[in-house]
Design a protein around this motif. Structure first.
Motif, PDB file in Angstrom:
ATOM      1  N   UNK A 190       0.845  -1.183   0.000  1.00 27.88           N
ATOM      2  CA  UNK A 190       0.000   0.000   0.000  1.00 27.88           C
ATOM      3  C   UNK A 190       0.883   1.237   0.000  1.00 27.88           C
ATOM      4  N   UNK A 191       0.769   2.034  -1.069  1.00 26.31           N
ATOM      5  CA  UNK A 191       1.574   3.241  -1.229  1.00 26.31           C
ATOM      6  C   UNK A 191       0.677   4.456  -1.052  1.00 26.31           C
ATOM      7  N   UNK A 192       1.094   5.362  -0.187  1.00 24.89           N
ATOM      8  CA  UNK A 192       0.360   6.603   0.050  1.00 24.89           C
ATOM      9  C   UNK A 192       1.154   7.766  -0.520  1.00 24.89           C
ATOM     10  N   UNK A 193       0.515   8.532  -1.407  1.00 28.37           N
ATOM     11  CA  UNK A 193       1.158   9.688  -2.002  1.00 28.37           C
ATOM     12  C   UNK A 193       0.751  10.954  -1.267  1.00 28.37           C
ATOM     13  N   UNK A 194       1.737  11.794  -0.949  1.00 30.84           N
ATOM     14  CA  UNK A 194       1.509  13.029  -0.222  1.00 30.84           C
ATOM     15  C   UNK A 194       2.123  14.207  -0.976  1.00 30.84           C
ATOM     16  N   UNK A 195       1.674  15.401  -0.629  1.00 32.50           N
ATOM     17  CA  UNK A 195       2.195  16.625  -1.216  1.00 32.50           C
ATOM     18  C   UNK A 195       3.064  17.369  -0.203  1.00 32.50           C
ATOM     19  N   UNK A 196       4.080  18.102  -0.665  1.00 37.45           N
ATOM     20  CA  UNK A 196       4.786  19.002   0.250  1.00 37.45           C
ATOM     21  C   UNK A 196       3.819  20.066   0.775  1.00 37.45           C
ATOM     22  N   UNK A 197       4.026  20.521   1.978  1.00 40.06           N
ATOM     23  CA  UNK A 197       3.175  21.548   2.592  1.00 40.06           C
ATOM     24  C   UNK A 197       1.714  21.117   2.710  1.00 40.06           C
TER      25      UNK A 197
END
Length: 345
Positions: A171-178
């Motif tokens: 399971x891969x979770x993608x996040x954004x900076x800030x």
């Protein structure tokens, strides 16, 4: 009864025939007709011995994080290495009209036309958790067709989107900076289920991406083993298990994708060697069975003649405020089992 030609085309058809057969098979499995569901069960039984050889990768993240862009870049990278890639995307269904745009495929212009890739968008149709009701079944059909990497892209709804973790190997979770502060990083939910966290769009603000990586890595250590609390036996076995990691990349500029796949490969090797991957799949199969039982019971309840006869009266009573919803629910459940009250007072 399903056609033997459909099974044969999924397993052994040429590229064009197999693509059509896989599409027909998934459409059959997604149908709500009783006869189609019976045929779907027969189809899955026929294909089951040909499944299980693919690596199942679940990818989640908030809308706008770049999931589709990343999946296209990753898919083309894998195809260049000799893999065949299937992508199952889930599009949110409107709570007003019930329709879905199903537009994720248009974002993957190069991958969608590649002969070694298959992309299937499906509507969520009210199913919670970020996936569609028949995503598991569609995944097995793709595996039977010889796709050795199956990617499931979720709707992208936030912290409660955890169903994909219960049907994939990683399971891969993608996040954004800030995208949040330290407290946001340690919230329970989707974060603690992630095997790998990807900070995408790291090229926009390198400092923000570095801060996000540090915050999330610190938070994930809280979810796992505390190093200084481990005994000698635990410390010796530490390297034989996978520990969640946080990496940065830029899908738009195709930077860091090779590092991502290296991390995935390491995960697969470690979890295969220690038996966790096989154990995870066994638990997922049982969870799938119970989910189908729950769905079947709900459908049988709605179709029960006694429930159908009583439902309009109780709906009117609840809507008018004369009867508590909990009382109405108990009477409907009693009606299904033949113990309904003769009248509602």
């Amino acid at each position: 009864m399903i056609s033997g030609d459909l099974v044969g085309a999924v397993l052994h058809g040429d590229a064009a025939a197999q693509r059509r057969a896989i599409a027909k098979a998934i459409t059959l499995l997604e149908s709500t007709r009783a006869d189609h569901r019976a045929q779907g069960d027969e189809l899955l039984t026929a294909l089951l011995s040909h499944t299980g050889n693919a690596f199942r990768l679940g990818i989640s993240g908030v809308p706008g994080v770049g999931k589709s862009t990343f999946i296209e870049v990753l898919g083309l990278h894998l195809i260049a290495q000799g893999h065949r890639v299937a992508v199952l995307t889930v599009d949110p269904s409107s709570s007003v009209s019930g329709g879905s745009i199903l537009g994720d495929k248009t974002r993957m212009e190069q991958l969608s036309v590649h002969e070694c890739a298959y992309i299937r968008p499906s509507p969520s149709s009210g199913t919670l958790g970020g996936v569609a009701e028949k995503t598991r079944e569609a995944m097995l059909v793709c595996e039977a067709g010889g796709y050795d990497v199956v990617i499931v892209e979720t709707v992208g709804v936030g912290q409660s989107e955890t169903a994909v973790a219960n049907m994939t190997d990683m399971f891969v979770l993608m996040q954004l900076p800030n995208a949040g502060d330290d407290l946001q990083a340690i919230k329970k939910g989707v974060m603690e289920l992630a095997d790998l966290v990807v900070i995408n769009k790291a090229d926009i603000d390198a400092d923000a991406a570095m801060r996000a990586q540090a915050q999330i890595a610190s938070a994930m250590r809280l979810f796992g083993l505390v190093n200084n609390a481990m005994g000698s036996a635990q410390a010796a076995a530490y390297d034989s298990f996978w520990h969640p990691q946080v990496i940065q990349l830029s899908a738009l500029h195709n930077q860091g994708v090779d590092g991502f796949w290296a991390a995935v490969t390491k995960f697969r090797n470690i979890q295969t060697a220690n038996g966790r991957l096989a154990e995870r799949r066994r638990h997922q199969s049982l969870a799938w069975m119970w989910e189908r039982i729950d769905a079947g019971l709900k459908q049988a309840f709605r179709q029960d003649p006694a429930v159908s006869a009583l439902l309009p009266t109780l709906v009117a009573e609840v809507e008018s405020g004369r009867l508590p919803a909990s009382t109405a629910a108990r009477n409907l459940l009693a009606a299904q089992s033949g113990r309904a009250q003769a009248a509602i007072k």
